[in-house]
Write a protein that holds these residues in place. Structure first.
Motif, PDB file in Angstrom:
ATOM      1  N   SER A 160      10.089   1.127 -14.894  1.00 44.47           N
ATOM      2  CA  SER A 160       8.671   1.126 -14.527  1.00 44.47           C
ATOM      3  C   SER A 160       8.232   2.470 -13.969  1.00 44.47           C
ATOM      4  CB  SER A 160       8.397   0.029 -13.481  1.00 44.47           C
ATOM      5  OG  SER A 160       8.657  -1.251 -14.013  1.00 44.47           O
ATOM      6  N   ALA A 161       9.158   3.202 -13.375  1.00 40.96           N
ATOM      7  CA  ALA A 161       8.809   4.490 -12.770  1.00 40.96           C
ATOM      8  C   ALA A 161       8.509   5.553 -13.813  1.00 40.96           C
ATOM      9  CB  ALA A 161       9.944   4.960 -11.857  1.00 40.96           C
ATOM     10  N   ALA A 162       9.104   5.442 -15.003  1.00 43.25           N
ATOM     11  CA  ALA A 162       8.958   6.507 -15.995  1.00 43.25           C
ATOM     12  C   ALA A 162       7.501   6.859 -16.300  1.00 43.25           C
ATOM     13  CB  ALA A 162       9.716   6.142 -17.276  1.00 43.25           C
TER      14      ALA A 162
ATOM     15  N   CYS B  99      11.879  17.755  -9.001  1.00 46.19           N
ATOM     16  CA  CYS B  99      12.407  16.385  -9.037  1.00 46.19           C
ATOM     17  C   CYS B  99      11.680  15.544  -7.997  1.00 46.19           C
ATOM     18  CB  CYS B  99      13.898  16.372  -8.722  1.00 46.19           C
ATOM     19  SG  CYS B  99      14.932  17.163  -9.942  1.00 46.19           S
ATOM     20  N   PHE B 100      11.556  14.275  -8.279  1.00 45.87           N
ATOM     21  CA  PHE B 100      10.847  13.368  -7.382  1.00 45.87           C
ATOM     22  C   PHE B 100      11.741  12.185  -7.029  1.00 45.87           C
ATOM     23  CE2 PHE B 100       7.880  15.445 -10.269  1.00 45.87           C
ATOM     24  CZ  PHE B 100       7.112  16.151  -9.345  1.00 45.87           C
ATOM     25  N   ARG B 101      11.715  11.833  -5.764  1.00 46.58           N
ATOM     26  CA  ARG B 101      12.534  10.711  -5.301  1.00 46.58           C
ATOM     27  C   ARG B 101      11.855   9.397  -5.665  1.00 46.58           C
ATOM     28  NH1 ARG B 101      16.586  10.549  -2.026  1.00 46.58           N
ATOM     29  NH2 ARG B 101      16.211  12.689  -1.293  1.00 46.58           N
ATOM     30  N   ILE B 102      12.614   8.493  -6.254  1.00 46.70           N
ATOM     31  CA  ILE B 102      12.128   7.161  -6.593  1.00 46.70           C
ATOM     32  C   ILE B 102      12.808   6.162  -5.665  1.00 46.70           C
ATOM     33  CG2 ILE B 102      11.995   5.386  -8.390  1.00 46.70           C
ATOM     34  CD1 ILE B 102      12.127   7.719 -10.433  1.00 46.70           C
ATOM     35  N   PRO B 103      12.044   5.389  -4.917  1.00 45.67           N
ATOM     36  CA  PRO B 103      12.652   4.409  -4.016  1.00 45.67           C
ATOM     37  C   PRO B 103      13.620   3.491  -4.752  1.00 45.67           C
ATOM     38  CG  PRO B 103      10.307   4.620  -3.557  1.00 45.67           C
ATOM     39  CD  PRO B 103      10.570   5.402  -4.818  1.00 45.67           C
ATOM     40  N   ASP B 104      14.711   3.149  -4.093  1.00 41.57           N
ATOM     41  CA  ASP B 104      15.763   2.365  -4.739  1.00 41.57           C
ATOM     42  C   ASP B 104      15.280   1.012  -5.236  1.00 41.57           C
ATOM     43  OD1 ASP B 104      17.595   4.373  -4.326  1.00 41.57           O
ATOM     44  OD2 ASP B 104      18.445   3.499  -2.501  1.00 41.57           O
ATOM     45  N   ASP B 105      14.258   0.458  -4.581  1.00 41.80           N
ATOM     46  CA  ASP B 105      13.804  -0.876  -4.983  1.00 41.80           C
ATOM     47  C   ASP B 105      12.696  -0.833  -6.040  1.00 41.80           C
ATOM     48  OD1 ASP B 105      11.851   0.146  -3.356  1.00 41.80           O
ATOM     49  OD2 ASP B 105      11.618  -1.643  -2.108  1.00 41.80           O
TER      50      ASP B 105
ATOM     51  N   MET C 250       2.133   9.708  -4.956  1.00 46.27           N
ATOM     52  CA  MET C 250       1.780   8.635  -5.883  1.00 46.27           C
ATOM     53  C   MET C 250       2.938   7.662  -6.082  1.00 46.27           C
ATOM     54  SD  MET C 250       1.484   8.750  -9.968  1.00 46.27           S
ATOM     55  CE  MET C 250       3.195   9.227  -9.826  1.00 46.27           C
ATOM     56  N   ILE C 251       4.141   8.198  -6.258  1.00 45.98           N
ATOM     57  CA  ILE C 251       5.314   7.332  -6.443  1.00 45.98           C
ATOM     58  C   ILE C 251       5.498   6.440  -5.216  1.00 45.98           C
ATOM     59  CG2 ILE C 251       7.836   7.320  -6.670  1.00 45.98           C
ATOM     60  CD1 ILE C 251       7.513   9.968  -8.277  1.00 45.98           C
ATOM     61  N   ASP C 252       5.381   7.026  -4.038  1.00 43.55           N
ATOM     62  CA  ASP C 252       5.535   6.252  -2.801  1.00 43.55           C
ATOM     63  C   ASP C 252       4.427   5.210  -2.666  1.00 43.55           C
ATOM     64  OD1 ASP C 252       7.759   7.807  -2.251  1.00 43.55           O
ATOM     65  OD2 ASP C 252       6.685   9.165  -0.897  1.00 43.55           O
ATOM     66  N   PHE C 253       3.212   5.562  -3.085  1.00 44.55           N
ATOM     67  CA  PHE C 253       2.094   4.616  -3.047  1.00 44.55           C
ATOM     68  C   PHE C 253       2.380   3.417  -3.955  1.00 44.55           C
ATOM     69  CE2 PHE C 253      -1.865   2.902  -4.731  1.00 44.55           C
ATOM     70  CZ  PHE C 253      -2.639   2.730  -3.590  1.00 44.55           C
ATOM     71  N   CYS C 254       2.870   3.699  -5.160  1.00 40.75           N
ATOM     72  CA  CYS C 254       3.178   2.623  -6.103  1.00 40.75           C
ATOM     73  C   CYS C 254       4.243   1.684  -5.548  1.00 40.75           C
ATOM     74  CB  CYS C 254       3.631   3.205  -7.442  1.00 40.75           C
ATOM     75  SG  CYS C 254       2.301   3.976  -8.392  1.00 40.75           S
ATOM     76  N   ALA C 255       5.246   2.265  -4.906  1.00 37.95           N
ATOM     77  CA  ALA C 255       6.303   1.434  -4.326  1.00 37.95           C
ATOM     78  C   ALA C 255       5.763   0.581  -3.182  1.00 37.95           C
ATOM     79  CB  ALA C 255       7.446   2.320  -3.852  1.00 37.95           C
ATOM     80  N   ALA C 256       4.944   1.185  -2.334  1.00 35.11           N
ATOM     81  CA  ALA C 256       4.424   0.473  -1.164  1.00 35.11           C
ATOM     82  C   ALA C 256       3.441  -0.627  -1.551  1.00 35.11           C
ATOM     83  CB  ALA C 256       3.755   1.462  -0.211  1.00 35.11           C
ATOM     84  N   HIS C 257       2.663  -0.405  -2.609  1.00 41.27           N
ATOM     85  CA  HIS C 257       1.623  -1.361  -2.999  1.00 41.27           C
ATOM     86  C   HIS C 257       1.996  -2.165  -4.238  1.00 41.27           C
ATOM     87  CE1 HIS C 257      -0.562   1.477  -0.401  1.00 41.27           C
ATOM     88  NE2 HIS C 257      -1.352   0.454  -0.129  1.00 41.27           N
ATOM     89  N   LYS C 258       3.240  -2.033  -4.663  1.00 42.23           N
ATOM     90  CA  LYS C 258       3.748  -2.800  -5.806  1.00 42.23           C
ATOM     91  C   LYS C 258       2.865  -2.618  -7.051  1.00 42.23           C
ATOM     92  CE  LYS C 258       5.977  -6.188  -2.792  1.00 42.23           C
ATOM     93  NZ  LYS C 258       7.230  -5.407  -2.790  1.00 42.23           N
ATOM     94  N   VAL C 259       2.584  -1.350  -7.343  1.00 38.29           N
ATOM     95  CA  VAL C 259       1.840  -0.993  -8.552  1.00 38.29           C
ATOM     96  C   VAL C 259       2.850  -0.652  -9.640  1.00 38.29           C
ATOM     97  CG1 VAL C 259       0.234   0.647  -9.594  1.00 38.29           C
ATOM     98  CG2 VAL C 259      -0.119  -0.124  -7.229  1.00 38.29           C
TER      99      VAL C 259
END
Length: 355
Positions: A158-160, A147-153, A309-318
């Motif tokens: 979009s995460a799927a 399982c991977f944590r998805i940031p709440d924001d 990768m998930i954290d990168f997308c959240a941080a860089h709004k990808v």
């Protein structure tokens, strides 16, 4: 919390035969074990793998087959040994749900390359002998390691696509150092995987060239996705003008295509990574040897890099470009996917349409 009963029905959509036609289906999930997480699925991305296995393209489909391996949702129960997820967390599940956890690759968090074979999220055989069933369903129970944590924001819809399309291109880009600002990257194909490669490339600060056989994608590539250049790969003059201009190429095109023209675009020491599955890969040895070039392959990615990768997308709004659909549109979506009529990833709204 008390454990969910193993007899509690899970609602899903399944294919019953090689026609691939999906229809409502009720089945059982296992009870939550000590290391498990139970996830209420909110969204599931639609991948070509869903087409391939529902239609038995690989000859190993096990029916009834519930597809879907780009899964996101909300934790509804955790096992007694789980301490880094809690009820209410936003999480994702990707292309595999188990592995041996003991080989060199599992020990390096590269579980997708498990020596004994990772257990696919659907149409796989789990450690209890059960056939895995995917995310076109109301909930799923998996070992917490996968399982991977998805940031709440970060929007769940979009995460799927990150759980397959995203990691499929992010993994080789990191491994081959395609994240060096100022380097030049070519992306072959502009579908679900290709558009994510473009987005990551721009976030990494690369000079980005989209290579496509279709001039109709030029405006989207340059304006919508922000590519620096668009080259019609069937135009020999355009291709000749780009000779030895690229440090890297990531090839996302699933259909059969020639490789020598693309190899000619690489600089000395350049790298071409193949992430799709054409029926053959054929090129002249001179395309490889002259110029000291490398051809590599890749699939999705291990647990550590997927979370990164998930954290990168959240941080860089990808954010992937998605079209959200209800579950009852799934059959039409798969037909449109075959025709490449999607910009750029279908995501099923499970929570609001699967009743």
């Amino acid at each position: 919390m008390s454990s969910l009963s193993a007899n509690e029905d899970c609602l899903g959509w399944a294919a019953r035969d090689a026609s691939g036609f999906l229809s409502p289906y009720s089945f059982d999930r296992r009870a939550v074990r000590s290391d498990d997480v139970s996830i209420k699925i909110t969204h599931c991305g639609v991948c070509y793998a869903d087409v391939a296995w529902t239609r038995n393209e690989h000859g190993d489909s096990k029916y009834p087959l519930v597809p879907g391996h780009e899964i996101v949702g909300i934790v509804q129960e955790v096992g007694s040994n789980v301490n880094h997820f809690k009820v209410g967390d936003h999480v994702g599940v990707g292309t595999y749900v188990n592995s041996c956890r003991d080989c060199e690759y599992c020990n390096d968090a590269e579980e997708v390359y498990c020596v004994k074979g990772s257990v696919l999220t659907f149409n796989g055989v789990d450690d209890d002998g059960a056939i895995t069933k995917g995310g076109y369903s109301s909930y799923i129970v998996v070992h917490n390691r996968y399982c991977f944590r998805i940031p709440d924001d970060y929007p769940l819809a979009s995460a799927a696509p990150l759980l397959c399309a995203g990691i499929t291109v992010y993994n080789p880009m990191i491994r081959h150092k395609m994240n060096q600002p100022g380097k030049s990257l070519g992306v072959i194909g502009l579908g679900g995987l290709g558009h994510m490669a473009v987005k990551f490339g721009k976030a990494f600060g690369l000079n980005l060239t989209v290579l496509s056989t279709s001039i109709s994608k030029k405006e989207e590539a340059l304006t919508l996705l922000g590519a620096d250049k668009f080259v019609v790969s069937s135009d020999q003059e355009q291709m000749k003008a780009e000779a030895k201009s690229l440090d890297f190429i990531i090839d996302t095109a699933a259909g059969d295509h020639p490789f020598d023209p693309y190899m000619s675009l690489l600089k000395t020491g350049g790298v071409l990574v193949l992430v799709a599955f054409p029926s053959e890969v054929k090129f002249h040895p001179a395309s490889l040897n002259i110029g000291m070039k490398t051809v590599s392959g890749s699939v999705t990615g291990g647990t550590k890099l997927t979370q990164e990768m998930i954290d990168f997308c959240a941080a860089h709004k990808v954010y992937p470009n998605i079209e959200v659909i209800p579950i009852h549109y799934a059959n039409e979506a798969l037909e449109r996917l075959i025709k490449r009529d999607v910009r750029y990833r279908f995501v099923i709204d499970i929570e609001n349409s699967l009743k």
